[in-house]
Design a protein around this motif. Structure first.
Motif, PDB file in Angstrom:
ATOM      1  N   THR A   1       0.910  -1.156   0.002  1.00 20.72           N
ATOM      2  CA  THR A   1       0.068  -0.064  -0.188  1.00 20.72           C
ATOM      3  C   THR A   1       1.047   0.614   0.314  1.00 20.72           C
ATOM      4  O   THR A   1       0.429   2.756  -0.483  1.00 20.72           O
ATOM      5  N   ARG A   2       1.973   1.111   0.869  1.00 18.38           N
ATOM      6  CA  ARG A   2       2.701   2.715   0.866  1.00 18.38           C
ATOM      7  C   ARG A   2       2.526   3.006   2.033  1.00 18.38           C
ATOM      8  O   ARG A   2       2.792   4.514   1.768  1.00 18.38           O
ATOM      9  N   GLU A   3       2.194   3.074   2.246  1.00 16.85           N
ATOM     10  CA  GLU A   3       0.890   4.026   3.344  1.00 16.85           C
ATOM     11  C   GLU A   3       1.368   3.454   4.920  1.00 16.85           C
ATOM     12  O   GLU A   3       2.039   1.833   5.110  1.00 16.85           O
ATOM     13  N   VAL A   4       1.237   4.445   5.660  1.00 21.85           N
ATOM     14  CA  VAL A   4       2.098   4.223   7.128  1.00 21.85           C
ATOM     15  C   VAL A   4       1.068   2.940   8.025  1.00 21.85           C
ATOM     16  O   VAL A   4       0.425   3.593   8.555  1.00 21.85           O
ATOM     17  N   LEU A   5       2.249   2.133   8.353  1.00 25.49           N
ATOM     18  CA  LEU A   5       1.241   1.843   9.752  1.00 25.49           C
ATOM     19  C   LEU A   5       1.617   1.507  11.321  1.00 25.49           C
ATOM     20  O   LEU A   5       1.126   1.451  11.617  1.00 25.49           O
ATOM     21  N   PHE A   6       3.086   2.836  11.334  1.00 21.64           N
ATOM     22  CA  PHE A   6       3.115   2.510  12.337  1.00 21.64           C
ATOM     23  C   PHE A   6       4.302   3.549  12.218  1.00 21.64           C
ATOM     24  O   PHE A   6       5.184   3.443  11.767  1.00 21.64           O
ATOM     25  N   VAL A   7       4.345   4.439  13.295  1.00 23.33           N
ATOM     26  CA  VAL A   7       5.279   5.801  13.435  1.00 23.33           C
ATOM     27  C   VAL A   7       5.520   5.695  15.219  1.00 23.33           C
ATOM     28  O   VAL A   7       5.012   5.393  15.901  1.00 23.33           O
ATOM     29  N   GLY A   8       7.589   5.605  15.577  1.00 24.49           N
ATOM     30  CA  GLY A   8       7.781   4.994  16.552  1.00 24.49           C
ATOM     31  C   GLY A   8       8.579   7.262  16.847  1.00 24.49           C
ATOM     32  O   GLY A   8       9.721   6.655  16.056  1.00 24.49           O
TER      33      GLY A   8
ATOM     34  N   GLU B   1       9.108  -2.511  18.672  1.00 25.66           N
ATOM     35  CA  GLU B   1       7.413  -1.718  19.259  1.00 25.66           C
ATOM     36  C   GLU B   1       6.864  -2.102  18.015  1.00 25.66           C
ATOM     37  O   GLU B   1       5.329  -2.430  18.529  1.00 25.66           O
ATOM     38  N   GLY B   2       6.974  -1.135  16.611  1.00 29.51           N
ATOM     39  CA  GLY B   2       5.613  -1.818  15.775  1.00 29.51           C
ATOM     40  C   GLY B   2       5.766  -3.346  15.851  1.00 29.51           C
ATOM     41  O   GLY B   2       4.810  -3.094  15.616  1.00 29.51           O
ATOM     42  N   PHE B   3       6.537  -3.910  15.612  1.00 33.02           N
ATOM     43  CA  PHE B   3       6.385  -4.845  15.165  1.00 33.02           C
ATOM     44  C   PHE B   3       5.859  -5.839  16.692  1.00 33.02           C
ATOM     45  O   PHE B   3       4.415  -6.810  16.103  1.00 33.02           O
TER      46      PHE B   3
END
Length: 182
Positions: free
Chosen positions: A63-70, A114-116
């Motif tokens: 999707t090239r979209e952000v799934l998580f930002v830390g 953390e994102g994982f």
């Protein structure tokens, strides 16, 4: 909402991006993500330069979209000024969320791990493959946190060059070129 409609409408959020990536994962039976980030050097006087891990992001490959930002930050201006003056900091929203004495490289790996770890709770998906630069600390941190131990899944890593190295620079250009809505 299908992917093209969501992207065209400009309504992508991390939640929607997660749903779209999950929809594609069902078709392909795996989720591949790209992880990289941006650093910013800040200075509040002669002796207060510090690095902030502005944002380590996990982006869905399809999707090239952000799934998580830390976000990781070793510095808070209010706390620093109070400490320098020998005073107790006034009540404030402190953005310092990482130990000043820990290496800056560790901020990167901590944010991505953390994102994982949160991928199942946030999106109901497992990030099976990581596309990232050659920084072995990030992958090792993911392996150490073992986010999918209950599912008995080990994350695979695909090496690449710095995909998002200029993220901060590009965001600044967009921000400067965008007129604020009044």
């Amino acid at each position: 909402m299908d992917i093209n409609t969501a992207i065209t409408a400009g309504t992508i959020t991390t939640r929607i991006a997660g749903e779209l990536e999950k929809q594609l994962a069902v078709e392909k039976n795996e989720i591949t993500v790209v992880a990289d980030g941006s650093w910013a050097k800040r200075s509040y006087g002669r002796d207060s330069a510090y690095e902030a891990c502005v944002g380590r992001s996990i982006v869905g490959y399809r999707t090239r979209e952000v799934l998580f930002v830390g976000i990781r930050n070793k510095f808070c201006t209010v706390c620093h000024m109070a400490e320098r003056e020998g005073l107790e900091a006034k009540r404030h929203k402190c953005y310092k969320n990482f130990d000043r004495n820990v290496s800056s490289a560790r901020m990167e790996s901590d944010a991505i791990a953390e994102g994982f770890t949160r991928s199942i709770a946030m999106h109901g998906v497992i990030f099976r493959t990581l596309i990232a630069d050659g920084d072995s600390n990030v992958y090792q941190s993911i392996m150490n946190s073992n986010p999918y131990r209950e599912q008995m899944i080990t994350v695979r890593k695909v090496e690449c060059t710095h995909l998002l190295r200029n993220l901060c620079k590009k965001l600044k250009i967009v921000a400067e070129a965008t007129e604020p809505k009044l």
